[in-house]
Write an enzyme that holds these catalytic residues in place. Structure first.
Site, PDB file in Angstrom:
ATOM      1  N   ASN A   1      44.786  40.913  36.290  1.00  0.00           N
ATOM      2  CA  ASN A   1      43.993  40.330  37.467  1.00  0.00           C
ATOM      3  C   ASN A   1      45.162  39.471  38.250  1.00  0.00           C
ATOM      4  O   ASN A   1      45.622  38.527  37.599  1.00  0.00           O
ATOM      5  CB  ASN A   1      43.290  39.385  36.814  1.00  0.00           C
ATOM      6  CG  ASN A   1      42.283  38.734  37.983  1.00  0.00           C
ATOM      7  OD1 ASN A   1      42.757  38.178  38.860  1.00  0.00           O
ATOM      8  ND2 ASN A   1      40.857  38.830  37.992  1.00  0.00           N
TER       9      ASN A   1
ATOM     10  N   ASP B   1      44.811  37.536  40.905  1.00  0.00           N
ATOM     11  CA  ASP B   1      44.081  36.494  42.014  1.00  0.00           C
ATOM     12  C   ASP B   1      45.098  35.459  41.920  1.00  0.00           C
ATOM     13  O   ASP B   1      45.198  34.626  42.930  1.00  0.00           O
ATOM     14  CB  ASP B   1      42.670  36.123  41.204  1.00  0.00           C
ATOM     15  CG  ASP B   1      41.657  37.198  41.312  1.00  0.00           C
ATOM     16  OD1 ASP B   1      42.223  38.435  41.894  1.00  0.00           O
ATOM     17  OD2 ASP B   1      40.599  37.060  40.717  1.00  0.00           O
ATOM     18  N   HIS B   2      45.340  35.120  40.635  1.00  0.00           N
ATOM     19  CA  HIS B   2      46.356  33.695  40.645  1.00  0.00           C
ATOM     20  C   HIS B   2      47.686  33.671  41.210  1.00  0.00           C
ATOM     21  O   HIS B   2      48.307  32.489  41.504  1.00  0.00           O
ATOM     22  CB  HIS B   2      46.211  33.068  39.432  1.00  0.00           C
ATOM     23  CG  HIS B   2      44.776  32.765  38.838  1.00  0.00           C
ATOM     24  ND1 HIS B   2      44.053  31.856  39.482  1.00  0.00           N
ATOM     25  CD2 HIS B   2      43.939  33.164  37.856  1.00  0.00           C
ATOM     26  CE1 HIS B   2      42.949  31.700  38.916  1.00  0.00           C
ATOM     27  NE2 HIS B   2      42.691  32.634  37.932  1.00  0.00           N
TER      28      HIS B   2
ATOM     29  N   ARG C   1      50.535  26.998  49.316  1.00  0.00           N
ATOM     30  CA  ARG C   1      51.506  26.362  50.327  1.00  0.00           C
ATOM     31  C   ARG C   1      51.464  27.242  51.510  1.00  0.00           C
ATOM     32  O   ARG C   1      52.333  26.910  52.400  1.00  0.00           O
ATOM     33  CB  ARG C   1      53.033  26.659  49.553  1.00  0.00           C
ATOM     34  CG  ARG C   1      53.398  25.751  48.369  1.00  0.00           C
ATOM     35  CD  ARG C   1      53.672  24.400  49.252  1.00  0.00           C
ATOM     36  NE  ARG C   1      54.837  24.571  49.904  1.00  0.00           N
ATOM     37  CZ  ARG C   1      56.236  24.210  49.011  1.00  0.00           C
ATOM     38  NH1 ARG C   1      56.293  23.777  48.118  1.00  0.00           N
ATOM     39  NH2 ARG C   1      57.512  24.361  50.045  1.00  0.00           N
TER      40      ARG C   1
ATOM     41  N   HIS D   1      39.918  39.884  43.034  1.00  0.00           N
ATOM     42  CA  HIS D   1      38.452  39.470  43.451  1.00  0.00           C
ATOM     43  C   HIS D   1      38.587  39.184  44.662  1.00  0.00           C
ATOM     44  O   HIS D   1      39.121  38.117  44.845  1.00  0.00           O
ATOM     45  CB  HIS D   1      37.836  38.539  42.175  1.00  0.00           C
ATOM     46  CG  HIS D   1      36.640  37.973  42.475  1.00  0.00           C
ATOM     47  ND1 HIS D   1      36.098  37.152  41.676  1.00  0.00           N
ATOM     48  CD2 HIS D   1      35.703  38.128  43.360  1.00  0.00           C
ATOM     49  CE1 HIS D   1      34.978  36.732  42.194  1.00  0.00           C
ATOM     50  NE2 HIS D   1      34.781  37.522  43.182  1.00  0.00           N
TER      51      HIS D   1
ATOM     52  N   ARG E   1      36.888  37.072  47.008  1.00  0.00           N
ATOM     53  CA  ARG E   1      35.830  36.124  47.094  1.00  0.00           C
ATOM     54  C   ARG E   1      35.245  36.013  48.481  1.00  0.00           C
ATOM     55  O   ARG E   1      35.936  36.173  49.580  1.00  0.00           O
ATOM     56  CB  ARG E   1      36.345  34.929  46.477  1.00  0.00           C
ATOM     57  CG  ARG E   1      36.185  34.648  45.027  1.00  0.00           C
ATOM     58  CD  ARG E   1      36.382  33.416  44.617  1.00  0.00           C
ATOM     59  NE  ARG E   1      36.227  33.131  43.048  1.00  0.00           N
ATOM     60  CZ  ARG E   1      35.020  32.904  42.508  1.00  0.00           C
ATOM     61  NH1 ARG E   1      34.110  32.602  43.376  1.00  0.00           N
ATOM     62  NH2 ARG E   1      34.985  32.818  41.248  1.00  0.00           N
TER      63      ARG E   1
ATOM     64  N   ARG F   1      39.320  32.635  48.714  1.00  0.00           N
ATOM     65  CA  ARG F   1      40.210  31.429  48.313  1.00  0.00           C
ATOM     66  C   ARG F   1      41.718  31.918  47.853  1.00  0.00           C
ATOM     67  O   ARG F   1      42.331  31.254  47.685  1.00  0.00           O
ATOM     68  CB  ARG F   1      39.320  30.453  47.506  1.00  0.00           C
ATOM     69  CG  ARG F   1      39.296  31.334  46.115  1.00  0.00           C
ATOM     70  CD  ARG F   1      38.727  30.213  45.027  1.00  0.00           C
ATOM     71  NE  ARG F   1      37.353  29.833  45.267  1.00  0.00           N
ATOM     72  CZ  ARG F   1      36.463  29.518  44.322  1.00  0.00           C
ATOM     73  NH1 ARG F   1      36.962  29.660  43.068  1.00  0.00           N
ATOM     74  NH2 ARG F   1      35.207  29.396  44.471  1.00  0.00           N
TER      75      ARG F   1
ATOM     76  N   GLU G   1      36.950  43.835  41.934  1.00  0.00           N
ATOM     77  CA  GLU G   1      35.827  42.662  41.827  1.00  0.00           C
ATOM     78  C   GLU G   1      35.068  42.174  42.942  1.00  0.00           C
ATOM     79  O   GLU G   1      35.861  41.454  43.898  1.00  0.00           O
ATOM     80  CB  GLU G   1      36.435  41.459  40.851  1.00  0.00           C
ATOM     81  CG  GLU G   1      36.292  41.515  39.408  1.00  0.00           C
ATOM     82  CD  GLU G   1      36.760  40.046  38.897  1.00  0.00           C
ATOM     83  OE1 GLU G   1      36.287  38.928  39.052  1.00  0.00           O
ATOM     84  OE2 GLU G   1      37.636  40.250  38.071  1.00  0.00           O
TER      85      GLU G   1
ATOM     86  N   THR H   1      34.598  32.712  37.560  1.00  0.00           N
ATOM     87  CA  THR H   1      33.419  33.192  37.357  1.00  0.00           C
ATOM     88  C   THR H   1      32.602  32.828  36.077  1.00  0.00           C
ATOM     89  O   THR H   1      33.134  33.230  35.031  1.00  0.00           O
ATOM     90  CB  THR H   1      33.516  34.894  37.418  1.00  0.00           C
ATOM     91  OG1 THR H   1      34.709  35.404  38.257  1.00  0.00           O
ATOM     92  CG2 THR H   1      32.248  35.437  37.437  1.00  0.00           C
TER      93      THR H   1
ATOM     94  N   GLU I   1      31.520  45.179  31.601  1.00  0.00           N
ATOM     95  CA  GLU I   1      32.422  44.261  30.987  1.00  0.00           C
ATOM     96  C   GLU I   1      31.932  43.220  30.581  1.00  0.00           C
ATOM     97  O   GLU I   1      31.129  42.406  31.223  1.00  0.00           O
ATOM     98  CB  GLU I   1      33.527  44.086  32.234  1.00  0.00           C
ATOM     99  CG  GLU I   1      34.603  43.118  31.855  1.00  0.00           C
ATOM    100  CD  GLU I   1      35.686  42.745  32.938  1.00  0.00           C
ATOM    101  OE1 GLU I   1      35.922  43.581  33.787  1.00  0.00           O
ATOM    102  OE2 GLU I   1      36.309  41.652  32.621  1.00  0.00           O
TER     103      GLU I   1
ATOM    104  N   HIS J   1      37.996  37.495  30.263  1.00  0.00           N
ATOM    105  CA  HIS J   1      37.972  36.258  30.710  1.00  0.00           C
ATOM    106  C   HIS J   1      38.353  35.190  29.607  1.00  0.00           C
ATOM    107  O   HIS J   1      37.890  35.319  28.339  1.00  0.00           O
ATOM    108  CB  HIS J   1      36.420  35.745  30.926  1.00  0.00           C
ATOM    109  CG  HIS J   1      36.350  34.770  32.116  1.00  0.00           C
ATOM    110  ND1 HIS J   1      36.582  33.286  31.748  1.00  0.00           N
ATOM    111  CD2 HIS J   1      36.194  34.958  33.433  1.00  0.00           C
ATOM    112  CE1 HIS J   1      36.806  32.793  32.957  1.00  0.00           C
ATOM    113  NE2 HIS J   1      36.589  33.801  33.900  1.00  0.00           N
TER     114      HIS J   1
HETATM  115  N1  PXP Z   1      37.094  39.897  34.268  1.00  0.00           N
HETATM  116  C1  PXP Z   1      36.450  39.370  35.269  1.00  0.00           C
HETATM  117  C2  PXP Z   1      35.240  40.163  35.651  1.00  0.00           C
HETATM  118  C3  PXP Z   1      36.698  38.181  35.962  1.00  0.00           C
HETATM  119  O1  PXP Z   1      35.932  37.706  37.078  1.00  0.00           O
HETATM  120  C4  PXP Z   1      37.773  37.567  35.527  1.00  0.00           C
HETATM  121  C5  PXP Z   1      38.326  36.052  36.142  1.00  0.00           C
HETATM  122  O2  PXP Z   1      38.539  36.379  37.443  1.00  0.00           O
HETATM  123  C6  PXP Z   1      38.661  38.108  34.489  1.00  0.00           C
HETATM  124  C7  PXP Z   1      38.211  39.292  33.998  1.00  0.00           C
HETATM  125  C8  PXP Z   1      40.007  37.561  34.001  1.00  0.00           C
HETATM  126  O3  PXP Z   1      40.149  36.201  33.393  1.00  0.00           O
HETATM  127  P1  PXP Z   1      41.105  35.300  33.278  1.00  0.00           P
HETATM  128  O4  PXP Z   1      41.616  34.938  34.498  1.00  0.00           O
HETATM  129  O5  PXP Z   1      40.446  34.058  32.653  1.00  0.00           O
HETATM  130  O6  PXP Z   1      41.997  36.097  32.291  1.00  0.00           O
END
Ligand code: PXP
Length: 232
Positions: free
Chosen positions: A7, A9-10, A18, A43, A45, A49, A69, A100, A150, A185
């Site tokens: 994932n 996203d981060h 920044r 994801h 959103r 964000r 996602e 989430t 999932e 997660h």
């Molecule tokens: N699966 C789903 C459906 C999620 O929403 C997330 C978090 O965005 C993850 C997996 C991954 O979670 P984590 O970032 O805590 O590893």
């Protein structure tokens, strides 16, 4: 072999903090794929964000499965049907949450989920429902014809007593219905092993820990490179 979905996203969170163009979540996705990740999760959103619309377009163009996602909204269904990712993972979404929190209320939302799942499936997209490890949600996912669920491993990852057993019971129930089992997660090097032992687990989706760990695995090299530049 259990598939690993990264994932990203981060990576986008860090970029957006920044207002820069780096780090690029798509470059991170490419690197992860070169190093053995089997797919990429992102994801989009409602408030954009972290991941943005152009990110998902570029992730979709990579030669690897994209697990998109998304919240259960008309806007997201439209985007998904246009994008046609390999899979869509339907998740609950609340603006105030930092991540989430908890799975989809599949039982309570069955009526609104049904047409949206049907539409996604018609578009040839594999639909996955992100749910808490509970029988009622799995039964509802089965009624809705979801090919994948999932299981939310957040409560297990937080160390709450009895959660591993709950995941194990849920996994059996998912298997019984012939649904493909994914989980994710809060997973880390330390807590992942018991999850990998869930029967017929096909895929794990991991984000925050792997991106955080990359700081430590990679910081030495980035400091060395800057020092080289300073000494030439
Ligand atoms: N699966 C789903 C459906 C999620 O929403 C997330 C978090 O965005 C993850 C997996 C991954 O979670 P984590 O970032 O805590 O590893």
């Amino acid at each position: 072999m259990i598939r690993l979905g990264l994932n990203v996203d981060h990576v986008a969170t860090l970029r957006n903090a920044r207002g820069e163009s780096y780090p690029d979540p798509v470059a991170a996705a490419r690197l992860a794929l070169e190093h053995g990740a089997d797919g990429i999760t992102a994801h989009l959103r409602e408030d954009r964000r972290h991941i943005r619309d152009e990110d998902v377009e570029r992730l979709r163009a990579l030669p690897a499965p994209l697990n998109f996602e998304m919240a259960v909204t008309d806007e997201m269904v439209e985007i998904a049907c246009r994008l046609k990712p390999h899979a869509c993972c339907l998740v609950p979404e609340r603006r105030q949450e930092v991540t989430t929190e908890g799975g989809l209320d599949v039982v309570g939302q069955e009526a609104s989920l049904a047409p949206r799942i049907a539409r996604l499936k018609e578009a040839g997209i594999r639909v996955s429902l992100f749910i808490d490890p509970e029988e009622a949600s799995i039964e509802a996912a089965h009624r809705l014809g979801a090919p994948v669920v999932e299981l939310h491993t957040g409560a297990y990852a937080s160390g709450r007593k009895g959660e591993l057993e709950r995941l194990q019971r849920a996994a059996q129930c998912v298997n019984k219905h012939g649904i493909e089992l994914h989980a994710g997660h809060g997973l880390t090097y330390e807590n992942v092993a018991p999850v990998t032992a869930l029967p017929n687990l096909a895929e794990l989706n991991i984000g925050h820990f792997l991106i955080a760990e990359a700081v430590f695995v990679g910081l030495g090299a980035s400091v060395r490179r800057m020092k080289e530049l300073l000494s030439t």
